[in-house]
Design an enzyme around this catalytic site. Structure first.
Site, PDB file in Angstrom:
ATOM      1  N   HIS A 190       4.048   6.110   2.687  1.00 35.79           N
ATOM      2  CA  HIS A 190       3.202   6.823   1.720  1.00 35.79           C
ATOM      3  C   HIS A 190       2.426   7.964   2.391  1.00 35.79           C
ATOM      4  O   HIS A 190       1.924   7.824   3.502  1.00 35.79           O
ATOM      5  CB  HIS A 190       2.241   5.845   1.031  1.00 35.79           C
ATOM      6  CG  HIS A 190       2.925   4.968   0.023  1.00 35.79           C
ATOM      7  ND1 HIS A 190       2.413   3.762  -0.402  1.00 35.79           N
ATOM      8  CD2 HIS A 190       4.104   5.137  -0.649  1.00 35.79           C
ATOM      9  CE1 HIS A 190       3.244   3.221  -1.294  1.00 35.79           C
ATOM     10  NE2 HIS A 190       4.277   4.032  -1.458  1.00 35.79           N
TER      11      HIS A 190
ATOM     12  N   HIS B 198      -7.515   0.860   3.542  1.00 37.11           N
ATOM     13  CA  HIS B 198      -8.361   1.344   2.441  1.00 37.11           C
ATOM     14  C   HIS B 198      -9.637   0.526   2.339  1.00 37.11           C
ATOM     15  O   HIS B 198      -9.640  -0.677   2.652  1.00 37.11           O
ATOM     16  CB  HIS B 198      -7.629   1.258   1.090  1.00 37.11           C
ATOM     17  CG  HIS B 198      -6.482   2.209   0.951  1.00 37.11           C
ATOM     18  ND1 HIS B 198      -6.622   3.491   0.462  1.00 37.11           N
ATOM     19  CD2 HIS B 198      -5.165   2.072   1.251  1.00 37.11           C
ATOM     20  CE1 HIS B 198      -5.441   4.098   0.454  1.00 37.11           C
ATOM     21  NE2 HIS B 198      -4.533   3.254   0.930  1.00 37.11           N
TER      22      HIS B 198
ATOM     23  N   ASP C 122      -1.313  -1.153   4.059  1.00 37.36           N
ATOM     24  CA  ASP C 122      -1.591  -1.534   2.671  1.00 37.36           C
ATOM     25  C   ASP C 122      -1.010  -2.914   2.339  1.00 37.36           C
ATOM     26  O   ASP C 122      -0.644  -3.175   1.190  1.00 37.36           O
ATOM     27  CB  ASP C 122      -1.011  -0.491   1.703  1.00 37.36           C
ATOM     28  CG  ASP C 122      -1.762   0.834   1.750  1.00 37.36           C
ATOM     29  OD1 ASP C 122      -2.776   0.933   2.466  1.00 37.36           O
ATOM     30  OD2 ASP C 122      -1.315   1.779   1.065  1.00 37.36           O
TER      31      ASP C 122
ATOM     32  N   HIS D 293       4.473  -4.187  -0.373  1.00 39.87           N
ATOM     33  CA  HIS D 293       3.889  -2.943  -0.908  1.00 39.87           C
ATOM     34  C   HIS D 293       4.978  -1.864  -0.932  1.00 39.87           C
ATOM     35  O   HIS D 293       5.184  -1.196  -1.942  1.00 39.87           O
ATOM     36  CB  HIS D 293       2.718  -2.541  -0.011  1.00 39.87           C
ATOM     37  CG  HIS D 293       2.081  -1.236  -0.356  1.00 39.87           C
ATOM     38  ND1 HIS D 293       1.355  -1.035  -1.502  1.00 39.87           N
ATOM     39  CD2 HIS D 293       2.053  -0.055   0.321  1.00 39.87           C
ATOM     40  CE1 HIS D 293       0.917   0.221  -1.520  1.00 39.87           C
ATOM     41  NE2 HIS D 293       1.326   0.836  -0.425  1.00 39.87           N
TER      42      HIS D 293
ATOM     43  N   HIS E 280       3.778   2.639   6.909  1.00 41.47           N
ATOM     44  CA  HIS E 280       4.751   2.821   5.822  1.00 41.47           C
ATOM     45  C   HIS E 280       4.743   4.269   5.369  1.00 41.47           C
ATOM     46  O   HIS E 280       3.921   5.067   5.812  1.00 41.47           O
ATOM     47  CB  HIS E 280       4.498   1.846   4.669  1.00 41.47           C
ATOM     48  CG  HIS E 280       3.217   2.079   3.916  1.00 41.47           C
ATOM     49  ND1 HIS E 280       1.973   1.897   4.479  1.00 41.47           N
ATOM     50  CD2 HIS E 280       2.994   2.481   2.634  1.00 41.47           C
ATOM     51  CE1 HIS E 280       1.037   2.164   3.575  1.00 41.47           C
ATOM     52  NE2 HIS E 280       1.625   2.525   2.449  1.00 41.47           N
TER      53      HIS E 280
ATOM     54  N   ASP F 223      -0.469   9.237   2.009  1.00 44.72           N
ATOM     55  CA  ASP F 223      -1.867   9.069   2.454  1.00 44.72           C
ATOM     56  C   ASP F 223      -1.937   8.373   3.816  1.00 44.72           C
ATOM     57  O   ASP F 223      -3.012   8.209   4.378  1.00 44.72           O
ATOM     58  CB  ASP F 223      -2.709   8.331   1.394  1.00 44.72           C
ATOM     59  CG  ASP F 223      -2.260   6.909   1.126  1.00 44.72           C
ATOM     60  OD1 ASP F 223      -1.057   6.702   0.847  1.00 44.72           O
ATOM     61  OD2 ASP F 223      -3.094   5.984   1.194  1.00 44.72           O
ATOM     62  N   HIS F 224      -0.761   7.993   4.362  1.00 44.89           N
ATOM     63  CA  HIS F 224      -0.699   7.386   5.703  1.00 44.89           C
ATOM     64  C   HIS F 224       0.029   8.274   6.712  1.00 44.89           C
ATOM     65  O   HIS F 224      -0.094   8.063   7.916  1.00 44.89           O
ATOM     66  CB  HIS F 224      -0.013   6.010   5.619  1.00 44.89           C
ATOM     67  CG  HIS F 224      -0.726   5.063   4.698  1.00 44.89           C
ATOM     68  ND1 HIS F 224      -1.430   3.970   5.153  1.00 44.89           N
ATOM     69  CD2 HIS F 224      -0.894   5.080   3.351  1.00 44.89           C
ATOM     70  CE1 HIS F 224      -1.987   3.353   4.107  1.00 44.89           C
ATOM     71  NE2 HIS F 224      -1.668   4.006   3.009  1.00 44.89           N
TER      72      HIS F 224
HETATM   73 FE    FE Z   1      -2.373   3.716   1.037  1.00 47.31          FE
HETATM   74 ZN    ZN Z   2       0.559   2.733   0.482  1.00 52.05          ZN
END
Ligand code: FE
Ligand code: ZN
Length: 256
Positions: free
Chosen positions: A55, A166, A128, A111, A53, A57-58
């Site tokens: 975001h 995570h 996530d 999410h 996805h 942090d990915h």
């Molecule tokens: Fe994340």
């Molecule tokens: Zn995320």
């Protein structure tokens, strides 16, 4: 022979790497640095990246990885994800030549709306969507959407390795105990996972069997969770979606 490794990144992310001792694929490389260090140390060439996805942090490592390796970027359709070479949606399948891999793509919105998961070689890369004993926050989707995504995951084989993005397991267990504290499988998991974290080892991958036994967000069809939801909502929940929604709302309130 395939090796599966979770690489810690940032505070609590994992970048999952599958390799055959020569070539590697990586899932959700938010930070390129730990991945490049691992690939160099093991003399691996990165051939493909799988994104769940949009975001940061990915996805944050994509640009740097594309400069360094001639790697394909597989991702859902979303203009916020840079340098995508192969756009995927639920129902697609995906073949990689080196290492020789085959994945089925599951649509797992909730999410985020664009969220997809990858299933292959006994592994579920669920980003996530599912966490150890938990699930992702509903930033973009509805409880009904996430419940349907979790139902698709519940249909996978029990032995599936659940590879989450995570390390939230211990805190999720603390919450799970507040609504399911007499579940012996949950208490056993707490013991095992606290021991792992005390040695700085990942609690992941878990298995779908373990998540089904301990993760309240995958137990929304069960009587115990329906009874919890009725108490939380002060009325009988009409169906599993409302049970899931009550568990998610209780977790959001607990998170504060
Ligand atoms: Fe994340
Ligand atoms: Zn995320």
């Amino acid at each position: 022979m395939l090796t599966l490794t979770p690489l810690p990144a940032f505070e609590d992310n994992y970048i999952w790497v599958l390799h055959d001792d020569r070539h590697a694929v990586a899932v959700d490389p938010g930070d390129p640095a730990p991945l490049i260090a691992f690939l160099d140390a093991h003399r691996l060439r990165l051939t493909a990246v799988l994104i769940t996805h949009h975001h940061r942090d990915h996805t944050g490592g994509i640009a740097r990885l594309r400069q360094r390796y001639d790697c394909a970027i597989h991702a859902p359709a979303n203009p916020r994800i840079p340098d995508v070479t192969h756009v995927l949606q639920g129902g697609d399948s995906l073949d990689i030549a080196e290492p020789e891999l085959h994945f089925e793509v599951l649509a797992t919105p909730g999410h985020t709306l664009d969220h997809i998961s990858y299933v292959g070689h006994g592994n579920l890369f669920c980003g996530d969507t599912v966490f150890g004993c938990g699930c992702g926050k509903l930033f973009e989707g509805s409880p009904a959407m996430m419940a349907a995504s979790l139902d698709a995951i519940l249909a996978l084989p029990d032995a599936t390795r659940v590879c989450c993005a995570h390390e939230y397991t211990l805190s999720n267990i603390d919450f799970a105990k507040t609504i399911d504290g007499s579940n012996p499988a949950l208490l056993e998991r707490e013991r095992a996972d606290r021991a792992l974290r005390a040695q700085d080892r990942p609690t992941l991958p878990s298995t779908l069997a373990l998540e089904k036994a301990t993760n309240p967000f995958l137990r929304f069809h069960e009587d115990d969770m329906r009874i919890f939801a009725a108490r939380y909502l002060n009325r009988p929940p009409p169906g599993p979606t409302e049970v899931f929604g009550a568990i998610r709302a209780a977790k959001d309130a607990w998170d504060g």
